[in-house]
Design an enzyme around this catalytic site. Structure first.
Site, mmCIF file in Angstrom:
data_model
loop_
_atom_site.group_PDB
_atom_site.id
_atom_site.type_symbol
_atom_site.label_atom_id
_atom_site.label_comp_id
_atom_site.label_asym_id
_atom_site.label_seq_id
_atom_site.Cartn_x
_atom_site.Cartn_y
_atom_site.Cartn_z
ATOM 1 N N LYS A 1 0.860 -1.189 0.000
ATOM 2 C CA LYS A 1 0.000 0.000 0.000
ATOM 3 C C LYS A 1 0.894 1.237 0.000
ATOM 4 O O LYS A 1 1.958 1.244 0.636
ATOM 5 C CB LYS A 1 -0.862 -0.039 1.256
ATOM 6 C CG LYS A 1 -1.886 1.068 1.390
ATOM 7 C CD LYS A 1 -2.716 0.836 2.655
ATOM 8 C CE LYS A 1 -3.780 1.881 2.866
ATOM 9 N NZ LYS A 1 -4.563 1.599 4.096
ATOM 10 N N SER B 1 -9.451 1.511 3.151
ATOM 11 C CA SER B 1 -8.621 2.323 2.299
ATOM 12 C C SER B 1 -7.605 1.537 1.478
ATOM 13 O O SER B 1 -7.064 2.082 0.509
ATOM 14 C CB SER B 1 -7.872 3.374 3.142
ATOM 15 O OG SER B 1 -7.018 2.751 4.062
ATOM 16 N N SER C 1 -9.471 -1.012 7.154
ATOM 17 C CA SER C 1 -8.932 -0.805 5.811
ATOM 18 C C SER C 1 -8.253 -1.989 5.159
ATOM 19 O O SER C 1 -7.950 -1.930 3.969
ATOM 20 C CB SER C 1 -7.951 0.359 5.823
ATOM 21 O OG SER C 1 -8.672 1.542 5.746
HETATM 22 N N1 GLN Z 1 -12.995 3.553 6.728
HETATM 23 C C1 GLN Z 1 -12.276 3.858 7.938
HETATM 24 C C2 GLN Z 1 -11.893 5.313 7.960
HETATM 25 O O1 GLN Z 1 -12.188 5.976 7.018
HETATM 26 C C3 GLN Z 1 -11.091 2.976 8.083
HETATM 27 C C4 GLN Z 1 -9.849 3.496 7.471
HETATM 28 C C5 GLN Z 1 -8.634 2.689 7.794
HETATM 29 O O2 GLN Z 1 -8.715 1.614 8.399
HETATM 30 N N2 GLN Z 1 -7.497 3.217 7.434
HETATM 31 O O3 GLN Z 1 -11.325 5.794 8.894
#
Ligand code: GLN
Length: 494
Positions: free
Chosen positions: A93, A168, A192
């Site tokens: 990532k 994400s 994410s």
């Molecule tokens: N969807 C969650 C957020 O927007 C999780 C994001 C993540 O785990 N980085 O914070």
């Protein structure tokens, strides 16, 4: 039309020459028998990356470098000196630092920035001869659950290109889904790794907070962030965790506990387990009926196999999303203060002095969602509101953790959906952050509690979209989690 034909033809040619492998062991067996080589594998993935370029999974591909490294690993295999991950081609990532390579967190503000050191997770992968094939698209600074907040645009889901990849770590999930690499690393702050894995039909593991070093990850919310694998199989997830986990002198939040030999512990579960599902989760209107039915189907299968599967009440469920967003935005507002137009990446051309350098670089460099979260976080930490929001959310986090751990005293696992819906359409509800935040309802509990959780691809809905269920367990019980996950995945599908 012409483009379509070209794509279809390349797809068939590729299908003929492609062999996608469920696990690295299968790859290594083929290499040993001379049926393939690491160079051939890298070429196959590069071909696939080109074929699926339109899915937008990669921010950058390290193609030439990967081929050179592949030659090197092939040689080491011949000499018998190769590491455990020889033959593993992996994507990372784009918020994980890899020395000498760009890293952007999918943000304009890191434009042109090159990592000056490697994250511990990358060091450990390389030490075992994994090949890093590129850096994957993600939500900007990992803030989002759809990959639509990326400066580089959304990632499309291979199962339906009109749908989001999830986020994400959306690029990482699609890269594995579409066979552009054997595995990928993502990061998970509130889902994410798990949610994009569920949307893309692959396995996603968030380790216990403190199992894996955060050194060299671009921080979003430091008391939540963890790196973990996205894979085609539980075996590969176990192997990658075994390689990346464990104490690190660069990160004091990593536990000193020994790393279990997860890969040696994957034999079918012996003994009957106690599994809780959260009744509030199943009774809520917002959960897609096919996901409810998948959960019921698996509860029944497990019961038939002699396990206990029971509903438990988790009356704090309605607080998990607000608590998560107060705490993570607070931490993010502090973590992102370092991007000031002076130290890193993008600097506004319109700045005239120090203050306007900060203001303009940050206004122009950050996207809308990141700015929203910095402002929210600054607000909840501000003098007049600190006790009402931040301090209170800390207390509720403790209650959520205690209550979750209490359930896990009585039960081995908690089984819940990964997400209330399958992958939604690109653009759907994009202007309503609250709707989007609420979609994190099933992933943030494990993040607030700091416990490990895995998303398993357990079926498709009637439209062919992947569906995932999530298993949660006690801190540092990844060995049992992985073993039980493999067993569940191997249960007959019908
Ligand atoms: N969807 C969650 C957020 O927007 C999780 C994001 C993540 O785990 N980085 O914070």
């Amino acid at each position: 039309m012409l483009v379509l034909c070209h794509r279809t033809i390349s797809f068939f040619i590729f299908a003929l020459m492609t062999k996608l492998y469920p696990t690295l062991s299968h790859i290594q067996a083929d290499i040993q028998q001379g049926k393939t080589s690491v160079v051939e594998l890298v070429e196959m993935y590069l071909h696939n990356i080109k074929l699926y370029e339109h899915l937008n999974a990669f921010n950058e591909v390290f193609g030439d470098e990967a081929v050179i490294m592949a030659h090197h690993v092939d040689l080491k295999i011949k000499q018998g000196t190769a590491g455990r991950l020889a033959g593993m081609v992996i994507a990372i990532k784009d918020n994980i630092c890899y020395k000498g390579h760009k890293v952007s967190a999918s943000s304009k503000i890191l434009d042109g920035f090159t990592s000056v050191f490697s994250s511990t997770v990358v060091e450990r992968l390389l030490a075992q001869d994994a090949i890093i094939i590129g850096r994957c698209n993600c939500d900007e600074f990992a803030m989002g659950g759809s990959n639509e907040t990326s400066y580089f645009g959304p990632v499309k889901n291979q199962a339906n290109e009109g749908r989001v990849s999830g986020g994400s770590s959306g690029g990482s999930a699609v890269a594995v889904q579409a066979g552009m690499c054997q595995a990928a690393l993502g990061t998970d702050t509130g889902g994410s790794i798990r949610q994009p894995a569920a949307f893309c039909g692959v396995v996603g593991l968030k380790p216990t907070y403190g199992r894996v070093s955060r050194y060299g990850l671009i921080a979003y919310a430091s008391s939540f962030d963890q790196a973990g694998p996205i894979t085609n199989s539980v075996e590969d997830a176990a192997l990658l965790l075994e390689v990346i986990a464990g104490a690190d002198e660069h990160d004091a939040t990593v536990a000193n506990l020994p790393v279990d030999p997860y890969t040696q512990n994957l034999q079918p579960t012996t003994g009957k387990k106690r599994i809780a599902y959260i009744s509030e989760a199943l009774n809520s209107d917002g959960v897609d009926p096919e996901i409810k039915s998948l959960l019921n189907t698996y509860s029944e299968k497990l019961r038939q196999d002699g396990h206990v599967v029971e509903p438990v009440s988790f009356d704090l469920l309605e607080y998990v999303v607000p608590t998560y967003y107060i705490l993570t935005t607070a931490e993010a507002s502090s973590n992102l203060a370092r991007f000031d137009g002076v130290h890193y990446g993008y600097r506004s051309r319109n700045a005239t002095d120090l203050e306007s350098t900060y203001k303009r670089s940050r206004s122009e460099g950050f996207g809308k969602e990141v700015k929203r979260r910095i402002m929210l976080g600054t607000f909840v930490l501000s003098a007049g509101y600190y006790d009402a929001y931040y301090a209170k959310a800390q207390k509720i986090r403790r209650m959520i953790r205690d209550k979750t751990n209490a359930i896990l005293q009585d039960y081995d696992f908690i089984l819940i959906p990964t997400s209330p819906t399958p992958a939604f359409e690109i653009g759907e509800n994009i202007t309503d952050p609250v709707v989007r935040y609420l979609a994190d309802i099933f992933t943030v509990q494990a993040s607030l509690a700091g416990i490990p959780a895995i998303s398993l691809p357990l079926g498709n809905n009637t439209d062919g979209l992947p569906l995932g269920l999530q298993l949660l367990t006690k801190s540092f019980a990844e060995a049992e989690l992985l073993r039980f996950s493999k067993y569940i995945l191997e249960l007959p599908k019908n």
